[in-house]
Design a protein around this motif. Structure first.
Motif, short mmCIF file in Angstrom:
data_model
loop_
_atom_site.label_atom_id
_atom_site.label_comp_id
_atom_site.label_asym_id
_atom_site.label_seq_id
_atom_site.Cartn_x
_atom_site.Cartn_y
_atom_site.Cartn_z
N GLU A 52 0.83 -1.20 0.00
CA GLU A 52 0.00 0.00 0.00
C GLU A 52 0.86 1.25 0.00
N THR A 53 1.93 1.23 0.79
CA THR A 53 2.85 2.38 0.84
C THR A 53 3.48 2.63 -0.52
N ALA A 54 3.96 1.57 -1.16
CA ALA A 54 4.60 1.72 -2.46
C ALA A 54 3.61 2.27 -3.49
N LEU A 55 2.38 1.75 -3.47
CA LEU A 55 1.37 2.20 -4.42
C LEU A 55 1.00 3.67 -4.19
N ARG A 56 0.79 4.04 -2.92
CA ARG A 56 0.46 5.43 -2.62
C ARG A 56 1.60 6.37 -3.00
N ALA A 57 2.84 5.91 -2.80
CA ALA A 57 3.99 6.73 -3.17
C ALA A 57 4.08 6.90 -4.68
N LEU A 58 3.87 5.80 -5.41
CA LEU A 58 3.93 5.87 -6.87
C LEU A 58 2.84 6.79 -7.42
N GLU A 59 1.62 6.66 -6.86
CA GLU A 59 0.51 7.49 -7.32
C GLU A 59 0.66 8.94 -6.90
N TRP A 78 9.69 11.40 3.18
CA TRP A 78 8.38 11.44 2.53
C TRP A 78 7.72 10.07 2.52
N ILE A 79 8.47 9.03 2.15
CA ILE A 79 7.85 7.71 2.03
C ILE A 79 7.68 7.06 3.40
N PHE A 80 8.56 7.35 4.35
CA PHE A 80 8.35 6.83 5.70
C PHE A 80 7.10 7.45 6.32
N ARG A 81 6.80 8.69 5.97
CA ARG A 81 5.57 9.28 6.50
C ARG A 81 4.34 8.56 5.94
N ILE A 82 4.38 8.20 4.68
CA ILE A 82 3.28 7.44 4.10
C ILE A 82 3.13 6.10 4.83
N ALA A 83 4.27 5.43 5.08
CA ALA A 83 4.23 4.14 5.78
C ALA A 83 3.71 4.29 7.20
N ALA A 84 4.18 5.33 7.91
CA ALA A 84 3.73 5.55 9.29
C ALA A 84 2.24 5.81 9.35
N ALA A 86 0.00 4.74 7.24
CA ALA A 86 -0.67 3.48 6.95
C ALA A 86 -0.70 2.58 8.20
N ALA A 87 0.43 2.52 8.90
CA ALA A 87 0.50 1.69 10.11
C ALA A 87 -0.41 2.22 11.20
N LEU A 88 -0.43 3.52 11.40
CA LEU A 88 -1.27 4.11 12.44
C LEU A 88 -2.75 3.93 12.13
N ASP A 89 -3.12 4.01 10.85
CA ASP A 89 -4.51 3.75 10.46
C ASP A 89 -4.88 2.31 10.78
N TYR A 90 -3.98 1.38 10.48
CA TYR A 90 -4.20 -0.04 10.76
C TYR A 90 -4.41 -0.26 12.26
N LEU A 91 -3.61 0.41 13.07
CA LEU A 91 -3.63 0.17 14.52
C LEU A 91 -4.81 0.83 15.23
#
Length: 281
Positions: A52-59, A78-84, A86-91
């Motif tokens: 999901e992170t990779a896709l959001r970053a690419l888009e 920038w990409i670690f923020r996208i990952a963080a 995503a993880a916080l939304d999951y949690l």
């Protein structure tokens, strides 16, 4: 990659150059996946979040902050923020773990013949299956991280494990440096206390000796276990300062391990699945 090369790659990626995007993303791929795994403690979910992170970053690369070659953040931030995010939304919909989860899981696995035989069989089988105490310290750290509020866990992982500078880590978390430092210190102090109460590698009176017991079970004897423990030398039981030092040595061990590609990654994936199953997570 050389710092000077990044702006040019970002500009190419913003224009739709997939090869340029790959050159930016691939060097960070394992680090991102490890961060996500340590946040959520479930390999498949972490891999899904990484995709999901990779896709959001690419888009979203076309909207990367900055104009021309004047970047306001690095691609890593920038990409670690996208990952963080995503993880916080999951949690948001996940329960925090309680600090006794590892002890209960080992007790049930050791007393459950089917689970015990699965662990022994996997340990002896193929690549990425061999039990290692240092890797188990990393496993335990992931479990303990799930006992923290997610924002605090993210702060500890970003600055304490993945080595991001305070300013960069705060940007990823979307908070001020002062707020980020507070979260980091809260997380660190909580884990120091959890380990001091439970871990026999930090405190000889700790309730949990899972690392040593698993090593003895799988390597068939105390001598190799004692040698492995001697090489780690984490035990501290004198003062709060000394115990905190033991926690810092534990962090150094965690930094050196890729939890998804380590020597015993498959063994610890099975043990994590048993931990979640036995504890209802």
């Amino acid at each position: 990659m050389p710092v000077a090369a990044e702006p040019a790659l970002i500009e190419r990626a913003k224009q739709g150059d997939r090869e340029a995007f790959s050159e930016l993303y691939v060097p960070l791929e394992r680090s991102l996946a490890a961060f996500l795994y340590r946040m959520v403690a479930a390999r498949q979910d972490a891999e899904d979040l990484a995709q999901e992170t990779a896709l959001r970053a690419l888009e979203g690369i076309a909207q990367f902050p900055g104009d021309g070659f004047r970047q306001t953040v690095s691609f890593r931030v920038w990409i670690f923020r996208i990952a963080a995010e995503a993880a916080l939304d999951y949690l948001k919909s996940a329960r925090r773990w309680d600090p006794g989860v590892v002890i209960r899981a080992f007790q049930r696995a050791a007393g459950h013949s089917s689970s015990r035989s699965k662990l022994v069989k996997l340990h002896k089988s193929r690549i990425h299956t061999t039990y290692n105490i240092r890797e188990h310290i990393d496993f335990c750290f992931t479990c303990m991280s799930r006992t923290l509020p997610p924002q605090e866990a993210a702060a500890l992982l970003l600055a304490g494990v993945h080595g991001l500078a305070w300013k960069e880590a705060a940007e990823i978390a979307g908070v001020s440096a002062d707020v980020f430092r507070f979260r980091f210190e809260q997380a660190r102090q909580t884990l120091v206390e959890h380990y001091d109460e439970r871990c026999s590698l930090i405190n000889k009176d700790g309730a949990c000796s899972e690392c040593a017991n698993l090593h003895t079970l799988l390597h068939a004897g105390r001598p190799p276990t004692e040698q492995a423990l001697f090489q780690i030398d984490l035990q501290q039981h004198a003062t709060p300062i000394a115990r905190a030092g033991g926690f810092e040595r534990r962090l150094a061990i965690v930094r050196a391990i890729d939890p998804l590609h380590a020597e015993g990654a498959k063994f610890h994936e099975l043990f994590m699945n048993l931990t979640r199953e036995f504890s209802g997570y």
